[in-house]
Design a protein around this motif. Sequence first.
Motif, PDB file in Angstrom:
ATOM      1  N   PHE A 190     -20.931  40.241  -9.882  1.00  8.10           N
ATOM      2  CA  PHE A 190     -21.099  38.940  -9.248  1.00  8.10           C
ATOM      3  C   PHE A 190     -22.498  38.788  -8.666  1.00  8.10           C
ATOM      4  O   PHE A 190     -23.157  39.761  -8.317  1.00  8.10           O
ATOM      5  N   ASP A 191     -22.944  37.551  -8.580  1.00  6.25           N
ATOM      6  CA  ASP A 191     -24.243  37.223  -8.012  1.00  6.25           C
ATOM      7  C   ASP A 191     -24.031  36.801  -6.556  1.00  6.25           C
ATOM      8  O   ASP A 191     -23.842  35.633  -6.261  1.00  6.25           O
ATOM      9  N   THR A 192     -24.004  37.793  -5.666  1.00  4.31           N
ATOM     10  CA  THR A 192     -23.731  37.521  -4.259  1.00  4.31           C
ATOM     11  C   THR A 192     -25.013  37.488  -3.446  1.00  4.31           C
ATOM     12  O   THR A 192     -26.036  38.031  -3.858  1.00  4.31           O
ATOM     13  N   ARG A 193     -24.917  36.866  -2.287  1.00  6.25           N
ATOM     14  CA  ARG A 193     -26.019  36.853  -1.318  1.00  6.25           C
ATOM     15  C   ARG A 193     -25.421  37.046   0.068  1.00  6.25           C
ATOM     16  O   ARG A 193     -24.515  36.301   0.450  1.00  6.25           O
ATOM     17  N   PRO A 194     -25.895  38.016   0.833  1.00 10.34           N
ATOM     18  CA  PRO A 194     -25.387  38.166   2.193  1.00 10.34           C
ATOM     19  C   PRO A 194     -25.760  36.938   3.021  1.00 10.34           C
ATOM     20  O   PRO A 194     -26.746  36.264   2.728  1.00 10.34           O
ATOM     21  N   ARG A 195     -24.967  36.654   4.019  1.00  7.78           N
ATOM     22  CA  ARG A 195     -25.167  35.406   4.761  1.00  7.78           C
ATOM     23  C   ARG A 195     -26.342  35.434   5.716  1.00  7.78           C
ATOM     24  O   ARG A 195     -26.817  34.399   6.155  1.00  7.78           O
ATOM     25  N   GLY A 196     -26.835  36.601   6.089  1.00  2.00           N
ATOM     26  CA  GLY A 196     -27.897  36.648   7.086  1.00  2.00           C
ATOM     27  C   GLY A 196     -27.341  36.215   8.433  1.00  2.00           C
ATOM     28  O   GLY A 196     -26.207  36.527   8.761  1.00  2.00           O
ATOM     29  N   VAL A 197     -28.119  35.457   9.181  1.00  2.00           N
ATOM     30  CA  VAL A 197     -27.667  35.050  10.510  1.00  2.00           C
ATOM     31  C   VAL A 197     -26.882  33.748  10.475  1.00  2.00           C
ATOM     32  O   VAL A 197     -26.326  33.331  11.470  1.00  2.00           O
ATOM     33  N   GLY A 198     -26.832  33.092   9.344  1.00  2.00           N
ATOM     34  CA  GLY A 198     -26.135  31.814   9.234  1.00  2.00           C
ATOM     35  C   GLY A 198     -24.666  31.977   8.890  1.00  2.00           C
ATOM     36  O   GLY A 198     -24.106  33.066   8.889  1.00  2.00           O
ATOM     37  N   MET A 199     -24.059  30.870   8.566  1.00  2.00           N
ATOM     38  CA  MET A 199     -22.654  30.834   8.210  1.00  2.00           C
ATOM     39  C   MET A 199     -22.468  31.170   6.728  1.00  2.00           C
ATOM     40  O   MET A 199     -23.294  30.813   5.903  1.00  2.00           O
ATOM     41  N   LEU A 200     -21.393  31.856   6.402  1.00  2.00           N
ATOM     42  CA  LEU A 200     -21.072  32.185   5.017  1.00  2.00           C
ATOM     43  C   LEU A 200     -20.671  30.921   4.274  1.00  2.00           C
ATOM     44  O   LEU A 200     -19.888  30.114   4.775  1.00  2.00           O
ATOM     45  N   THR A 201     -21.219  30.730   3.084  1.00  2.00           N
ATOM     46  CA  THR A 201     -20.841  29.594   2.240  1.00  2.00           C
ATOM     47  C   THR A 201     -20.257  30.117   0.934  1.00  2.00           C
ATOM     48  O   THR A 201     -20.506  31.263   0.533  1.00  2.00           O
ATOM     49  N   SER A 202     -19.506  29.289   0.254  1.00  2.00           N
ATOM     50  CA  SER A 202     -18.894  29.731  -1.007  1.00  2.00           C
ATOM     51  C   SER A 202     -19.956  30.056  -2.050  1.00  2.00           C
ATOM     52  O   SER A 202     -19.743  30.910  -2.911  1.00  2.00           O
ATOM     53  N   ALA A 203     -21.116  29.420  -1.997  1.00  2.00           N
ATOM     54  CA  ALA A 203     -22.183  29.703  -2.963  1.00  2.00           C
ATOM     55  C   ALA A 203     -22.673  31.141  -2.844  1.00  2.00           C
ATOM     56  O   ALA A 203     -23.140  31.731  -3.827  1.00  2.00           O
ATOM     57  N   MET A 204     -22.570  31.747  -1.660  1.00  2.00           N
ATOM     58  CA  MET A 204     -23.021  33.131  -1.453  1.00  2.00           C
ATOM     59  C   MET A 204     -22.119  34.144  -2.142  1.00  2.00           C
ATOM     60  O   MET A 204     -22.516  35.274  -2.369  1.00  2.00           O
ATOM     61  N   LEU A 205     -20.903  33.727  -2.499  1.00  2.00           N
ATOM     62  CA  LEU A 205     -19.945  34.654  -3.094  1.00  2.00           C
ATOM     63  C   LEU A 205     -20.108  34.783  -4.602  1.00  2.00           C
ATOM     64  O   LEU A 205     -19.632  35.756  -5.191  1.00  2.00           O
ATOM     65  N   GLY A 206     -20.757  33.824  -5.238  1.00  2.00           N
ATOM     66  CA  GLY A 206     -20.968  33.911  -6.682  1.00  2.00           C
ATOM     67  C   GLY A 206     -19.690  33.855  -7.494  1.00  2.00           C
ATOM     68  O   GLY A 206     -19.621  34.419  -8.579  1.00  2.00           O
ATOM     69  N   LEU A 207     -18.659  33.198  -6.983  1.00  2.00           N
ATOM     70  CA  LEU A 207     -17.376  33.139  -7.680  1.00  2.00           C
ATOM     71  C   LEU A 207     -17.286  32.018  -8.700  1.00  2.00           C
ATOM     72  O   LEU A 207     -16.342  31.987  -9.482  1.00  2.00           O
ATOM     73  N   ALA A 208     -18.226  31.092  -8.698  1.00  2.00           N
ATOM     74  CA  ALA A 208     -18.173  29.990  -9.656  1.00  2.00           C
ATOM     75  C   ALA A 208     -18.212  30.539 -11.072  1.00  2.00           C
ATOM     76  O   ALA A 208     -18.889  31.507 -11.365  1.00  2.00           O
ATOM     77  N   ARG A 209     -17.516  29.875 -11.954  1.00  2.00           N
ATOM     78  CA  ARG A 209     -17.455  30.343 -13.346  1.00  2.00           C
ATOM     79  C   ARG A 209     -18.336  29.520 -14.215  1.00  2.00           C
ATOM     80  O   ARG A 209     -18.583  28.445 -14.147  1.00  2.00           O
TER      81      ARG A 209
END
Length: 104
Positions: free
Chosen positions: A85-104
Motif C-alpha cells: 500500500f501507498d501509505t503516509r503517516p499523519r504527522g502532527v495533523g489528523m489522519l485522512t483516508s487518503a493517507m491509508l492508500g486503500l483506494a483501488r
Amino acid sequence: MLVAHGEADGLLPIAFGAGAYVAALQAAGRTPAYWRIPHAQHFDAFLSFGALGARHVPLLPYAYAALDDIAAHLDGAPMPASRRFDTRPRGVGMLTSAMLGLAR
C-alpha cells in the motif's frame, strides 16, 4: 488466504512473521495474497500517543478491507491481489483516508 502485515511492526517484524509464512506457503505451492502496509505497526492502541501516531497508520482498516475482499471472493469475485500500500503517516495533523492508500 490473505496475509496482511505492517512493515513498521517492531513487535513481530515481517521477517519473523508474515514474510516467512508467505514464503513457506509459496514454497508449498500455495498462492496467498500478501498485503504489506508501510508505516503500520502491531498495536493500533498505541497510536493515541503523539509520537507513535505521527509516524504510523492504523492497521485495522486493512483488516476490514481484507475481510471485505475475502467475503467478496467467497461470493465469486477474484482473489485479492498481493500489494504494497501507498501509505503516509499523519504527522502532527489528523489522519485522512487518503493517507491509508486503500483506494483501488
